[in-house]
Design an enzyme around this catalytic site. Structure first.
Site, PDB file in Angstrom:
ATOM      1  N   ASP A 187      41.644  18.584 -12.870  1.00  0.00           N
ATOM      2  CA  ASP A 187      42.887  18.595 -11.914  1.00  0.00           C
ATOM      3  C   ASP A 187      42.645  18.284 -10.398  1.00  0.00           C
ATOM      4  O   ASP A 187      43.153  19.163  -9.775  1.00  0.00           O
ATOM      5  CB  ASP A 187      43.407  19.952 -11.874  1.00  0.00           C
ATOM      6  CG  ASP A 187      42.858  20.801 -13.195  1.00  0.00           C
ATOM      7  OD1 ASP A 187      43.019  20.033 -14.444  1.00  0.00           O
ATOM      8  OD2 ASP A 187      42.289  21.707 -13.095  1.00  0.00           O
ATOM      9  N   VAL A 244      42.940  23.170  -6.212  1.00  0.00           N
ATOM     10  CA  VAL A 244      43.824  24.259  -7.096  1.00  0.00           C
ATOM     11  C   VAL A 244      45.104  23.722  -7.594  1.00  0.00           C
ATOM     12  O   VAL A 244      45.873  23.586  -7.011  1.00  0.00           O
ATOM     13  CB  VAL A 244      44.162  25.387  -6.256  1.00  0.00           C
ATOM     14  CG1 VAL A 244      44.878  26.612  -6.773  1.00  0.00           C
ATOM     15  CG2 VAL A 244      42.952  25.950  -5.244  1.00  0.00           C
ATOM     16  N   ASP A 245      44.780  23.178  -8.703  1.00  0.00           N
ATOM     17  CA  ASP A 245      45.918  22.262  -9.348  1.00  0.00           C
ATOM     18  C   ASP A 245      46.959  22.749 -10.087  1.00  0.00           C
ATOM     19  O   ASP A 245      47.908  22.212 -10.551  1.00  0.00           O
ATOM     20  CB  ASP A 245      45.144  21.192 -10.197  1.00  0.00           C
ATOM     21  CG  ASP A 245      44.311  21.746 -11.299  1.00  0.00           C
ATOM     22  OD1 ASP A 245      43.657  21.074 -11.641  1.00  0.00           O
ATOM     23  OD2 ASP A 245      44.553  22.934 -11.153  1.00  0.00           O
ATOM     24  N   ARG A 246      46.514  23.856 -10.568  1.00  0.00           N
ATOM     25  CA  ARG A 246      47.651  24.521 -11.485  1.00  0.00           C
ATOM     26  C   ARG A 246      48.395  23.644 -12.301  1.00  0.00           C
ATOM     27  O   ARG A 246      49.476  23.487 -13.061  1.00  0.00           O
ATOM     28  CB  ARG A 246      48.938  24.947 -10.697  1.00  0.00           C
ATOM     29  CG  ARG A 246      48.553  25.879  -9.589  1.00  0.00           C
ATOM     30  CD  ARG A 246      48.305  27.334 -10.413  1.00  0.00           C
ATOM     31  NE  ARG A 246      48.148  28.195  -9.024  1.00  0.00           N
ATOM     32  CZ  ARG A 246      46.925  28.766  -8.333  1.00  0.00           C
ATOM     33  NH1 ARG A 246      45.973  28.273  -8.946  1.00  0.00           N
ATOM     34  NH2 ARG A 246      46.713  29.537  -7.552  1.00  0.00           N
TER      35      ARG A 246
END
EC number: 2.1.1.221
Length: 351
Positions: free
Chosen positions: A9, A233-235
């Site tokens: 991500d 921090v892609d979630r």
């Protein structure tokens, strides 16, 4: 995959590349700012509640620490008040000597740490945290990544076989938040505003992006290679972005052999600091199994036998000592922050 090894991500560099390099992956404004799904909104609300609870807990810990300091100071004053003049002088002298011993020990350990890091810079393994994705993250997500980076630096500094850490793509909000870290300007690392593909153009053939989508399993760490961890921090918003980035840049990729040693739970994520810690632990032990089982939390593992910790080398007094503000803060935030910066774990196909 917010790390140098298992990232699915990660965002793409927003810097202008040289004509000789492929253009970076691009995302339209509509794609980057599309409305959040109901599930994403729930996660965002949960994260906001978590941040509020964490801030409240931090304030409580600070107040508790203040009260504890006042209590100790009061006890010390009472001890001196009840002592004779001769006893008082001895107590004060003893306290001064104890403080001096601690300071001397810390100074000695700091010197040893700098010697290890200097040696790593000269002949050690190069590991890059690619933070060139700030434009894809919110301010709170960038803050989460910064906490992970702080922990990476602390863990690496205490290692007997540290790597040489790089931060590339340090610009904008990412740079602003990093500079707020205590002592960041003194960190013994490489800080680059440029993307690694530019900063290390003369070593392009040695660049290896660690990504879960790679078909190449990383059996060993090659001292000549430079391993890149994607800091995003892609979630789950940017699936496969690190693999695409590496392919368009024409550099090698690899994934950690996690699937060969354990079966991950449904939440197949690692944090940036966990990936760095795994690499550092491997440099110490040359053993993937020990590295994975030592670093990856039990809650993320299914049906696996734990490592016999009695066979692992205990930390020396030098490693147990916290070194400066960065180390102290990193240890404090580790348990909560490990959950936040996500990396998709590269499992074996079919696992």
């Amino acid at each position: 995959m917010a790390t140098a090894t298992e990232n699915d991500d990660i965002g793409v560099s927003n810097q202008t590349k040289p004509d000789s390099e492929p253009a970076p992956v691009s995302h339209s404004p509509a794609e980057e700012h599309k409305p959040l799904s109901k599930n994403a909104q729930k996660k965002q609300l949960k994260q906001q509640r978590y941040e509020a609870k964490k801030a409240e807990k931090k304030a409580q810990e600070k107040e508790q620490k203040r009260k504890e300091g006042e209590r100790k100071h009061k006890e010390w004053e009472e001890t001196l008040a009840n002592a004779t003049e001769e006893e008082r002088l001895k107590l004060i002298e003893s306290r001064k000597n104890l403080r001096k011993e601690r300071m001397d020990k810390r100074s000695e350990e700091k010197q040893k740490k700098m010697e290890r890091l200097t040696r790593a810079k000269e002949i050690g393994q190069n590991v890059v945290v690619d933070v060139d994705f700030a434009h894809l993250m919110s301010e709170s997500e960038i803050s989460s990544l910064v906490q992970q980076i702080m922990y990476c630096y602390a863990v690496n500094g205490r290692s007997t076989s540290p790597c040489h850490l790089w931060l590339t793509g340090v610009q904008g909000e990412m740079s602003t938040q990093l500079e707020k870290l205590p002592g960041f300007e003194k960190w013994f690392i490489e800080k680059e505003s440029r993307c690694y593909i530019e900063a290390m153009a003369d070593r392009k053939e040695n660049l290896v992006y660690l990504t879960a989508d790679s078909e190449t399993v990383l059996d060993d760490l090659d001292p000549k290679d430079i391993y890149i961890i994607g800091g995003l921090v892609d979630r789950n918003r940017f699936k496969g972005i690190t693999m695409t980035k590496a392919q368009e840049q024409g550099i090698k990729t690899a994934r950690l052999p996690i699937g060969e040693y354990m079966k991950m739970s449904s939440s197949q994520v690692l944090t940036v600091n966990q990936v760095v810690e795994i690499l550092v632990k491997f440099l110490e032990t040359r053993d993937w199994k020990t590295s994975f089982f030592t670093v990856i939390p039990q809650r993320k593992r299914n049906g696996v036998e734990p490592v016999d910790c009695s066979k692992l080398e205990p930390l020396s007094e030098e490693h147990q000592e916290k070194e400066g503000d960065a180390d102290e803060s990193a240890e404090k935030h580790d348990l909560v922050e490990r959950k936040k910066v996500c990396v998709e774990v590269p499992l074996e196909s079919g696992s």
